[in-house]
Design an enzyme around this catalytic site. Structure first.
Site, short mmCIF file in Angstrom:
data_model
loop_
_atom_site.label_atom_id
_atom_site.label_comp_id
_atom_site.label_asym_id
_atom_site.label_seq_id
_atom_site.Cartn_x
_atom_site.Cartn_y
_atom_site.Cartn_z
N LYS A 207 3.77 2.23 -1.09
CA LYS A 207 2.61 3.04 -0.68
C LYS A 207 3.09 4.32 0.00
CE LYS A 207 -1.42 2.73 2.31
NZ LYS A 207 -2.21 1.90 3.21
N GLU A 213 14.00 -0.43 2.87
CA GLU A 213 14.49 -1.37 1.86
C GLU A 213 14.24 -0.83 0.45
OE1 GLU A 213 12.58 -2.05 4.41
OE2 GLU A 213 13.12 -3.95 5.36
N GLY A 268 -1.39 -2.40 2.56
CA GLY A 268 -0.29 -2.93 1.75
C GLY A 268 -0.54 -4.34 1.26
N ARG A 269 -0.91 -5.23 2.18
CA ARG A 269 -1.06 -6.64 1.79
C ARG A 269 -2.37 -6.88 1.03
NH1 ARG A 269 -1.06 -5.65 6.93
NH2 ARG A 269 -2.80 -6.08 8.32
N GLU A 354 0.07 -11.36 8.91
CA GLU A 354 0.16 -9.94 9.26
C GLU A 354 -1.23 -9.43 9.64
OE1 GLU A 354 3.32 -6.74 7.75
OE2 GLU A 354 1.72 -7.03 6.31
N HIS A 385 7.74 -35.09 -0.70
CA HIS A 385 9.05 -35.75 -0.57
C HIS A 385 9.92 -35.08 0.48
CE1 HIS A 385 8.42 -38.39 -4.06
NE2 HIS A 385 7.56 -37.43 -4.36
N LYS A 505 12.02 -2.60 13.21
CA LYS A 505 12.48 -1.60 12.23
C LYS A 505 13.09 -0.39 12.96
CE LYS A 505 8.57 -1.64 9.33
NZ LYS A 505 7.76 -0.99 8.33
C1 G6Q Z 1 1.30 -4.67 4.44
C2 G6Q Z 1 2.31 -3.96 5.17
C3 G6Q Z 1 3.70 -4.02 4.58
C4 G6Q Z 1 3.96 -3.03 3.47
C5 G6Q Z 1 5.46 -2.92 3.27
C6 G6Q Z 1 5.83 -1.97 2.18
O1 G6Q Z 1 0.15 -4.69 4.73
O2 G6Q Z 1 1.88 -2.68 5.38
O3 G6Q Z 1 4.05 -5.30 4.11
O4 G6Q Z 1 3.31 -3.41 2.30
O5 G6Q Z 1 6.05 -2.53 4.48
O6 G6Q Z 1 5.36 -0.71 2.45
P1 G6Q Z 1 5.38 0.39 1.37
O7 G6Q Z 1 4.52 -0.03 0.24
O8 G6Q Z 1 4.88 1.64 2.04
O9 G6Q Z 1 6.81 0.54 0.92
#
Ligand code: G6Q
Length: 537
Positions: A207, A213, A268-269, A354, A385, A505
């Protein structure tokens, strides 16, 4: 400012009521109401939702519904659907529901209808995924794409992976899909192992297009790709971006025409139905993908319009509050009895934890009650199990959601009967247990008998659907999304920000140069200093 939750009338009534029924066993609840197993069930959209094995009475339910009313859940829900900026800490609308709104709907944000934009991106995704699936999209050397590597993390990874695994049955098996999320180089190395760069497409899903990462993996992917294809021009054929940040995408070297956009009003989520779903659309095809969107939309509409007492996400959310705040259950288990859903618990962990792992109310006051529980789980019957022992005989209450399907996508009798019998039996065992008397009646001696006793009275819900399908997956995900919303509304917290992921972070950014330069001064606490020194040595 809304009234403090614990000072509300409904909360106080629930507290008094809890004291009265806290020792009532599910067994007697079922004995008292012979139709309980039929009455405490909701059926809609092909979902059979049995919550009769939760530790509630009709009175509990009425009080919980009263709580939802008193906390303004309906008005808050309507505010979300209509595009109000309910994510107050980030001053954003929350409109993942617009991502699955049918063409022609109207949802206004900042004076603009956002639905046409959603459908423009969906169309672009459809065209692109068709080109990949039919082999029309050629890589730099003229070969068709056979491998798709999604690079993303958190919300830009968990949804796509979960849905890819869940809908594998519907995937084009001539294509290979891999997902890279971790900044651990081994994740990338394994993801490209054995792939031909000339046939590999990287989807950089981010996003913000700034995530450490993802950007590290994307740079490594570019190096890997160019080391094989030997020309910068190859990037245009082997990289696409899913993002809201055009500037950063183009700075990375991806042409804006190869970017699939979305908007700041998608968290994001909550973004698996935004362009973040491109890898899934390529995998299952646009028809299946649109069926999934329709499933999401059906659940959105159910949540938006069904009366509170017949509203699946509302009841789920309220049961969650009951278990969390009154029964004091600290965790919530999710057990899909279908192997295809094996990543569903991991996906739900982000969605729920989250969202509702928050310590302050919307106006910044510390909460004086528990908020989001710990979600965890594993697909059945594997969990049986390993850790089910603790759920049945341990000292903690662990409410469980069982999710099952009537039909297996792979008809191999007697597997499905065995699978579903186990799912049903687990809920039965948790609720009703086994007394010492029953144990002894089976011939167990007095010494051993206590070890074989199951106290029961352990709450669970069961969700039954016909089969794993794109539409059903959409319904299930939206169902949990909205149940999280209901809980956030009751707890008066913001389920749509995630400030708690920032500190670690930021601190990592300080530590990176300290690991890279052996002589850099380190001024942390004694433990952190020692860890850095250990790594440096
Ligand atoms: C979700 C968070 C988080 C996000 C990641 C990736 O609600 O905001 O999990 O999706 O940190 O972020 P980017 O899509 O910006 O790389």
């Amino acid at each position: 400012m809304s009234k403090k939750l614990t000072k509300t009338k409904s909360w106080n009534s629930l507290e008094k009521h809890y004291k009265k029924i806290s020792n009532v066993h599910l067994k007697s609840m079922f004995e008292e109401d012979k139709k309980r197993g039929k009455n405490l069930v909701l059926k809609d959209l092909g979902i059979y939702f049995d919550y009769s094995k939760q530790r509630i009475t009709n009175k509990t339910l009425n009080l919980l519904l009263g709580l939802a009313k008193e906390r303004g859940v309906e008005a808050k829900r309507d505010a979300m659907f209509s595009g109000k900026k309910i994510n107050v800490t980030e001053d954003r609308a929350v409109l993942h529901t617009a991502l699955r709104a049918p063409r022609g709907s109207k949802i206004i944000v900042d004076g603009k209808n956002v639905v046409p934009g959603v459908h423009r991106v969906l169309k672009k995704m459809t065209t692109f995924s068709n080109q990949i699936r039919t082999g029309k999209w050629k890589g730099y050397t003229g070969k068709s794409i056979k491998n798709i590597v999604n690079i993303g993390i958190g919300g830009s990874d968990l949804g796509p992976v979960m849905a890819f695994e869940a809908l594998k049955f519907y995937c084009d098996r001539s294509l290979t899909f891999r997902f890279v999320s971790n900044v651990d180089g081994s994740d990338f190395a394994e993801a490209v192992e054995g792939l031909d760069a000339a046939e590999t497409l990287f989807i950089v899903a981010s996003k913000t297009f700034t995530t450490l990462e993802t950007m590290t993996n994307a740079e490594t992917a570019k190096k890997w790709s160019l080391s094989h294809l030997k020309n910068d021009k190859a990037v245009a054929k082997h990289f696409v971006a899913l993002s809201t940040n055009k500037e950063k995408v183009t700075a990375f070297g991806i042409d804006a025409t190869n970017m699939f956009g979305f908007w700041d009003w998608v968290g994001g989520r909550y973004s698996m139905t935004a362009s973040i779903g491109l890898s899934l659309m390529i995998a299952i095809g646009s028809k299946n993908y649109h069926e999934m969107l329709d499933g999401f939309h059906q659940m959105d509409e159910h949540f938006r319009t069904a009366p509170l007492g017949k509203n699946i996400p509302v009841i789920m959310g309220l049961l969650g509050v009951w278990n969390n705040n009154f029964l004091k259950a600290e965790t919530q288990a999710v057990f899909p009895y279908d192997k295809y859903l094996h990543r569903f618990p991991a996906y739900l962990q982000q969605l729920t934890m989250e969202s509702n792992g928050k310590q302050v109310t919307l106006d910044g006051k510390n909460v004086s009650y528990e908020t989001g529980p710990i979600y965890w789980g594993e697909s059945g019957t594997n969990g049986q199990h390993s850790f089910y022992q603790l759920i049945h005989q341990g000292t903690k209450i662990i409410p469980a959601d069982f999710i099952g399907f009537k039909e297996s996508l792979n008809n191999l009798p007697p597997h499905q009967d065995y699978l579903i019998a186990n799912m049903i039996a687990q809920g039965e065992a948790l609720a009703f247990g086994k007394t010492e008397k029953e144990v002894k009646a089976e011939g167990t001696d007095s010494e051993l008998a206590p070890h074989k006793v199951f106290n029961g009275n352990r709450p669970s819900s069961t969700f039954f659907l016909d089969k794993v399908s794109p539409a059903n997956l959409g319904k299930l995900v939206a169902m949990y999304e909205h149940s999280v919303f209901v809980q956030g509304a009751i707890w008066d917290i913001n389920p749509f920000d995630q400030m708690g992921v920032e500190l670690g972070k930021k601190l990592a950014q300080n530590i990176i140069p300290e690991l890279q330069d052996k002589n850099a001064a380190i001024k942390h606490d004694s433990s952190t200093n020692a860890l850095i020194k250990f790594y440096r040595s």
